[in-house]
Scaffold this motif. Structure first.
Motif, PDB file in Angstrom:
ATOM      1  N   LEU A 156       0.813  -1.214   0.000  1.00  0.00           N
ATOM      2  CA  LEU A 156       0.000   0.000   0.000  1.00  0.00           C
ATOM      3  C   LEU A 156       0.849   1.267   0.000  1.00  0.00           C
ATOM      4  CD1 LEU A 156      -2.637  -1.076   2.684  1.00  0.00           C
ATOM      5  CD2 LEU A 156      -2.932  -1.128   0.221  1.00  0.00           C
ATOM      6  N   SER A 158      -0.375   4.148   0.294  1.00  0.00           N
ATOM      7  CA  SER A 158      -0.973   5.095   1.253  1.00  0.00           C
ATOM      8  C   SER A 158      -0.364   5.013   2.645  1.00  0.00           C
ATOM      9  CB  SER A 158      -2.490   4.917   1.316  1.00  0.00           C
ATOM     10  OG  SER A 158      -2.863   3.619   1.037  1.00  0.00           O
ATOM     11  N   VAL A 159       0.236   3.880   3.001  1.00  0.00           N
ATOM     12  CA  VAL A 159       0.858   3.822   4.326  1.00  0.00           C
ATOM     13  C   VAL A 159       2.298   4.345   4.297  1.00  0.00           C
ATOM     14  CG1 VAL A 159      -0.577   1.832   4.962  1.00  0.00           C
ATOM     15  CG2 VAL A 159       1.784   1.461   4.294  1.00  0.00           C
ATOM     16  N   VAL A 161       3.107   7.308   2.776  1.00  0.00           N
ATOM     17  CA  VAL A 161       3.135   8.771   2.638  1.00  0.00           C
ATOM     18  C   VAL A 161       3.629   9.399   3.947  1.00  0.00           C
ATOM     19  CG1 VAL A 161       1.736  10.823   2.195  1.00  0.00           C
ATOM     20  CG2 VAL A 161       1.262   8.698   0.960  1.00  0.00           C
ATOM     21  N   ASP A 162       4.647  10.242   3.826  1.00  0.00           N
ATOM     22  CA  ASP A 162       5.227  10.846   5.031  1.00  0.00           C
ATOM     23  C   ASP A 162       4.413  12.032   5.526  1.00  0.00           C
ATOM     24  OD1 ASP A 162       7.371   9.185   5.363  1.00  0.00           O
ATOM     25  OD2 ASP A 162       8.637  10.282   3.950  1.00  0.00           O
ATOM     26  N   ASP A 163       3.924  12.812   4.585  1.00  0.00           N
ATOM     27  CA  ASP A 163       3.230  14.030   4.988  1.00  0.00           C
ATOM     28  C   ASP A 163       1.949  14.212   4.183  1.00  0.00           C
ATOM     29  OD1 ASP A 163       2.520  16.396   6.032  1.00  0.00           O
ATOM     30  OD2 ASP A 163       4.316  17.510   5.430  1.00  0.00           O
ATOM     31  N   TYR A 164       0.855  13.841   4.796  1.00  0.00           N
ATOM     32  CA  TYR A 164      -0.433  13.982   4.112  1.00  0.00           C
ATOM     33  C   TYR A 164      -0.873  15.444   4.012  1.00  0.00           C
ATOM     34  CZ  TYR A 164      -1.898   9.191   3.260  1.00  0.00           C
ATOM     35  OH  TYR A 164      -2.022   7.928   2.740  1.00  0.00           O
ATOM     36  N   LEU A 165      -0.191  16.293   4.766  1.00  0.00           N
ATOM     37  CA  LEU A 165      -0.608  17.700   4.781  1.00  0.00           C
ATOM     38  C   LEU A 165       0.114  18.542   3.745  1.00  0.00           C
ATOM     39  CD1 LEU A 165      -0.750  18.383   8.583  1.00  0.00           C
ATOM     40  CD2 LEU A 165      -2.606  17.845   7.047  1.00  0.00           C
TER      41      LEU A 165
ATOM     42  N   ASN B 461       4.431  16.739  11.260  1.00  0.00           N
ATOM     43  CA  ASN B 461       3.098  17.276  10.958  1.00  0.00           C
ATOM     44  C   ASN B 461       2.068  16.178  10.820  1.00  0.00           C
ATOM     45  OD1 ASN B 461       3.959  19.845  10.996  1.00  0.00           O
ATOM     46  ND2 ASN B 461       4.089  20.090   8.771  1.00  0.00           N
ATOM     47  N   ASN B 462       2.480  15.131  10.088  1.00  0.00           N
ATOM     48  CA  ASN B 462       1.561  14.014   9.856  1.00  0.00           C
ATOM     49  C   ASN B 462       1.146  13.371  11.180  1.00  0.00           C
ATOM     50  OD1 ASN B 462       0.401  13.083   7.512  1.00  0.00           O
ATOM     51  ND2 ASN B 462       1.671  11.245   7.436  1.00  0.00           N
ATOM     52  N   VAL B 465      -1.326  15.685  13.138  1.00  0.00           N
ATOM     53  CA  VAL B 465      -2.697  15.647  12.609  1.00  0.00           C
ATOM     54  C   VAL B 465      -3.347  14.303  12.924  1.00  0.00           C
ATOM     55  CG1 VAL B 465      -4.048  15.663  10.467  1.00  0.00           C
ATOM     56  CG2 VAL B 465      -2.254  17.330  10.816  1.00  0.00           C
ATOM     57  N   LEU B 509      -7.278   4.457   9.305  1.00  0.00           N
ATOM     58  CA  LEU B 509      -6.276   3.530   9.829  1.00  0.00           C
ATOM     59  C   LEU B 509      -5.140   3.365   8.818  1.00  0.00           C
ATOM     60  CD1 LEU B 509      -5.654   1.453  12.106  1.00  0.00           C
ATOM     61  CD2 LEU B 509      -6.885  -0.223  10.777  1.00  0.00           C
ATOM     62  N   VAL B 510      -5.522   3.200   7.551  1.00  0.00           N
ATOM     63  CA  VAL B 510      -4.518   3.039   6.494  1.00  0.00           C
ATOM     64  C   VAL B 510      -3.696   4.327   6.354  1.00  0.00           C
ATOM     65  CG1 VAL B 510      -4.227   2.760   4.006  1.00  0.00           C
ATOM     66  CG2 VAL B 510      -5.819   1.293   5.228  1.00  0.00           C
ATOM     67  N   THR B 511      -4.373   5.467   6.438  1.00  0.00           N
ATOM     68  CA  THR B 511      -3.708   6.745   6.226  1.00  0.00           C
ATOM     69  C   THR B 511      -2.826   7.138   7.412  1.00  0.00           C
ATOM     70  OG1 THR B 511      -5.638   7.424   4.968  1.00  0.00           O
ATOM     71  CG2 THR B 511      -4.128   9.173   5.623  1.00  0.00           C
ATOM     72  N   PHE B 512      -3.363   7.028   8.594  1.00  0.00           N
ATOM     73  CA  PHE B 512      -2.652   7.561   9.757  1.00  0.00           C
ATOM     74  C   PHE B 512      -2.043   6.495  10.678  1.00  0.00           C
ATOM     75  CE2 PHE B 512      -5.773  11.080   8.931  1.00  0.00           C
ATOM     76  CZ  PHE B 512      -4.832  11.964   8.450  1.00  0.00           C
ATOM     77  N   GLY B 513      -2.328   5.240  10.404  1.00  0.00           N
ATOM     78  CA  GLY B 513      -1.779   4.180  11.248  1.00  0.00           C
ATOM     79  C   GLY B 513      -0.282   4.041  11.045  1.00  0.00           C
ATOM     80  N   PHE B 515       2.505   1.778  10.156  1.00  0.00           N
ATOM     81  CA  PHE B 515       2.683   0.464   9.535  1.00  0.00           C
ATOM     82  C   PHE B 515       4.164   0.152   9.428  1.00  0.00           C
ATOM     83  CE2 PHE B 515      -1.643   1.245   8.372  1.00  0.00           C
ATOM     84  CZ  PHE B 515      -2.207   0.001   8.278  1.00  0.00           C
TER      85      PHE B 515
END
Lengths: 346, 528
Positions: A156, A158-159, A161-165, B461-462, B465, B509-513, B515
């Motif tokens: 994935l 999406s896991v 990505v270091d900085d979603y902002l 930052n991540n 948030v 969960l996928v975005t902010f977990g 892993f």
């Protein structure tokens, strides 16, 4: 039975949502100049034509200028090396390329440092997964080349990505990816030299070559991780099964790097023995007769990576040896029995 | 293998498929035993000696206890008519004494294993300080590694024996089933500390697959993973950064670190409990609830009724009650009457029991003086609040504060949270000396500084948030849970609304977990 159907449908829904989300995130967050995009694109465009492969780690990826190499050796080649590429990754990438192309020569780069790391960072493995074609190949590598705990990270984007902002980057990525230049392939990293190869402009500024007393680390073949040694041998065996010429290649390093090893001979001997065991060529450019004169510090970006210009020089020198070899000449004449830097130091 | 690993998910999926095969019904408990043994091994424990010893001791002890009860019942049924009341009483007393001896010896064996492997080093270290010549720390006997889950299954085992002794439950005749009760994989690493009376029926019974149970189990698992991976794992680097280098931080940052750790630990531990409860629930085996929104507690005593419930109720039922009714407690009460006010004197047996319970709670967590101090501090605060209750009530009356005043309740919750956080200086330090150093820093070097480096060190930052979003959702769900079971509320919604919620949580969960290989990182409470 009803429950199984219900669960199946819901599982399908979850998978679809994750796949769609994954595609969206990758499109928005993966840098428009990420080399993997261009490498994969070129790979599929060249499918069915590639004859020569350069494999290995960053020293191979940054060490060869593909245009010069092809021009000098009259080949159509591709570079599948990447930073800290695990040997099992090399094996699966090589298999993947051979499946779709009439490969007849493989230059297999040696990297004792990478092979001595029993636990390579998952992010380097992701470079392998991203470059593999098709679900079957990816699955093959995931099962054999990674631990199950690494799967979410490898599968994935999406896991990762270091900085979603970083919406600024997202905006730039989307704008660029929608552009004509991106479709044409001209938006890549300026150091990307095409067909998987890299070459930076930076020039290595180093102190003069050190003395024997400064040599710090000693290579010990016992440090080589068994799994990687097995895959290294599997790469050779695979090529031999497919009638592909294999050449083990140790790209040149700076005197400083060489002197950091207490003695480079055990590395040379270790790979030399493997080459002998399988009856393949081993060209150690750290034993190259003209190492000190040809590969001066100006052709390196750091201690062990050639820069853009260095890639061209190495491609020319490699071609010299390759042509001689093709002509049936002995390649020994290009190499010494000892690393030229040690000759000088002692 | 930890329960938050992909390896475990595969292991569990295979188990569920086999478990619910139609012909497996009769063998479900055996499958669970095999799965539990496999999990115990895969979780890194290849030393089965201790758990086998504990199982045998528990099995023999429980059976002997029940035999004595049976013997008494049968004997009295046959001879009661011919016996006088004093004779019956004497006979019962003799059986009680025999049962007491069996119970004590069984507990000595089971607790002995725990003492040797978990506390041996601690005891030897302390004895060496008193008798330096003895050099006990060097003995292999005192340097054994504590096996996985020993603190948990020891308490389960003792609780079971005490229940059998009191006749609260019948003993298990099958030693393998006794083994399964102690080794049951969802609760072996960090609880909940199950009771035989609650679990036996489910654990050894036959179960049909239920979609409702599956659905609810998955909800809990998803929610547990969210708490663990989005909140706890994201906060961990920040907490570690503060406590690993506390010398570089002000008292303000350290105190913030204590609060962060309180939240991280709750998200981690309750996340774990949700995950294992979900997994177990799908198999048809309900585990004891371990948490009831502890941060909504208005006092430390209430906090302990809502936090790690299976542990606090264990200590209440198997240590506090027996201790407060014991003869030393009664004697202390009598002495108290002579020198203290009647109200406090009445409390003396409870206070005596409480002190021991909290000492034991601290010791249970870890074999170190800082944990003992942590436990004792908890006890002292609660004992003080009990003793000073009339004074507090007097002040409240003078200030015209009603108990149901919302602002007052919020103040109580904040006060309780701050106390809990402050007490985290004990577990967060590497040594007792370190705990005092932390306390010293907090009080001597406290200056408020609202910079990112001081308030949120090592936080990207991540991460920031992710934590904020995670905590907002966590808080909202907790408030709703206080009003009633969350899954019932969710089930009232239509299918699309429900699934939008599930998928949103999954994508978060996928975005902010956290892993990657970090996913294999275990849970905080597994160390106890």
């Amino acid at each position: 039975m009803r429950s199984i159907r219900k669960i199946g449908l819901r599982l399908l829904l979850i998978i679809v949502v994750i796949v769609v989300y994954e595609i969206g995130v990758r499109y928005a967050y993966e840098s428009y100049f990420a080399s993997v995009i261009y490498t994969n694109r070129e790979k599929s465009q060249m499918a069915g034509t590639i004859e020569t492969l350069y494999c290995g780690t960053s020293t191979m990826q940054r060490g060869i200028n593909m245009d010069v190499a092809d021009q000098e050796m009259d080949t159509i080649s591709f570079n599948i090396a990447s930073s800290d590429q695990p040997m099992d990754g090399t094996y699966f990438l090589m298999k993947d390329m051979v499946k779709d192309n009439p490969v007849n020569t493989v230059f297999l780069g040696v990297s004792p440092e990478t092979m001595s790391k029993d636990k390579l960072a998952t992010k380097w493995k992701s470079l392998v997964v991203d470059r593999l074609d098709g679900a079957e190949d990816k699955m093959d590598y995931l099962i054999h080349g990674s631990s199950i705990e690494e799967w979410p990270y490898l599968l994935l984007y999406s896991v990762r990505v270091d900085d979603y902002l970083d919406f600024k980057a997202v905006k730039k990525n989307i704008t660029k990816k929608c552009s004509k230049e991106f479709a044409e392939g001209s938006t890549h990293d300026k150091y990307y030299r095409g067909r998987g190869a890299f070459g930076r402009n930076k020039v290595y500024q180093a102190e003069p070559v050190g003395t024997l007393e400064q040599r710090k680390s000693a290579f010990n073949s016992a440090d080589i991780y068994q799994k990687y040694e097995d895959y290294f041998k599997k790469c050779i065996e695979f090529c031999q099964e497919k009638d592909i010429e294999v050449v083990l290649l140790y790209p040149p390093m700076t005197g400083n790097k060489i002197n950091k090893y207490k003695d480079i001979t055990p590395i040379h001997d270790y790979y030399g023995e493997i080459a002998q065991e399988y009856g393949v060529e081993f060209w150690d450019f750290n034993y190259y007769k003209d190492l000190k004169t040809v590969f001066s510090n100006e052709f390196f970006e750091d201690e062990k990576h050639l820069n853009g210009e260095g890639g061209k020089v190495f491609a020319r020198e490699l071609a010299k040896v390759y042509r001689a070899y093709q002509a049936g000449e002995k390649t020994d004449k290009f190499f010494l029995d000892i690393c030229p830097f040690y000759l000088a130091a002692e | 293998m930890t329960i938050n690993s992909l390896g475990f998910l595969l292991f569990y999926t295979a188990l569920v498929i086999i478990y619910f095969l139609p012909f497996m019904k009769r063998f479900q408990w055996m499958l669970l035993l095999i799965a539990s043994v496999s999990f115990y091994y895969l979780a890194g424990s290849n030393n089965f000696i201790y758990i086998i010893a504990a199982t045998i001791a528990t099995y023999i002890g429980a059976n002997l206890l029940e035999k004595k009860t049976q013997k008494q019942t049968e004997y009295l049924a046959e001879n009661k008519a011919n016996m006088t009341r004093p004779e019956i009483k004497t006979y019962k007393e003799s059986i009680k004494k025999e049962k007491h001896n069996i119970l004590v010896w069984s507990i000595v064996v089971i607790l002995g294993i725990l003492i040797v492997v978990k506390y041996g080093r601690f005891i030897a270290g302390n004895l060496d300080r008193i008798l330096p010549m003895a050099n006990l720390s060097d003995l292999t006997f005192f340097r054994l590694a504590a096996p996985l889950g020993i603190s948990y299954y020891t308490l389960m085992s003792i609780g079971y024996l005490m229940d059998v002794s009191k006749g609260k439950c019948q003993c298990e005749k099958n030693i393998l089933k006794t083994g399964l009760f102690l080794l049951y994989f969802p609760q072996i690493t960090q609880g909940p500390i199950g009771r035989f009376t609650d679990m036996a029926g489910n654990l050894f019974g036959q179960h049909e697959f239920s979609y409702e149970r599956f659905s609810y189990g998955c909800q809990r698992i998803l929610w547990g993973f969210f708490k663990k991976m989005v909140i706890a794992d994201r906060m961990k680097p920040m907490v570690d950064a503060i406590f690993d280098n506390y010398q570089n931080y002000s008292g303000f940052s350290i105190f913030l670190g204590c609060m962060y750790f309180a939240i991280q630990l709750y998200a981690d531990f309750s996340g774990y409990t949700d995950i294992v409860s979900g997994f177990s629930g799908i198999l048809g085996i309900e585990l004891m609830e371990n948490f009831r929104r502890p941060f909504f507690s208005t006092s430390l005593a209430e906090y302990w009724r809502r936090w790690h419930i299976s542990l606090s109720t264990w200590f209440r039922d198997y240590l506090f009650y027996p201790l407060s009714l014991s003869s030393p407690a009664v004697k202390l009460g009598r002495v108290g009457k002579k020198i203290l006010s009647p109200r406090v004197a009445k409390l003396v047996p409870s206070l005596y029991a409480m002190f021991i319970v909290w000492f034991a709670t601290g010791l249970w967590h870890d074999a170190s003086w800082r944990y003992i101090l942590w436990g004792v501090c908890n006890g002292v605060i609660m004992i003080s609040s009990m003793c000073l209750e009339p004074q507090f009530n007097w002040i409240k009356g003078k200030l015209h504060i009603a108990n149901d005043n919302k602002i007052w309740r919020v103040f109580q919750m904040v006060r309780t949270f701050l106390i809990i956080s402050m007490l985290k200086v004990f577990p967060m330090a590497v040594s007792t000396k370190g705990s005092f150093a932390l306390i010293g820093k907090i009080f001597a070097d406290f200056h408020i500084e609202f910079t990112k480096a001081a308030c949120f060190p090592e936080l990207g930052n991540n991460d920031f948030v992710a934590i904020i979003i995670g905590l907002v959702i966590f808080f909202y769900v907790s408030v709703r849970q206080e009003q009633g079971p969350m899954h019932e509320r969710i089930n009232k919604h239509s299918f699309p609304v429900r699934w939008v919620m599930y998928l949103a949580l999954l994508l978060m969960l996928v975005t902010f977990g956290v892993f990657g290989t970090e996913m294999t990182g275990g849970f905080e409470y597994a160390q106890y």
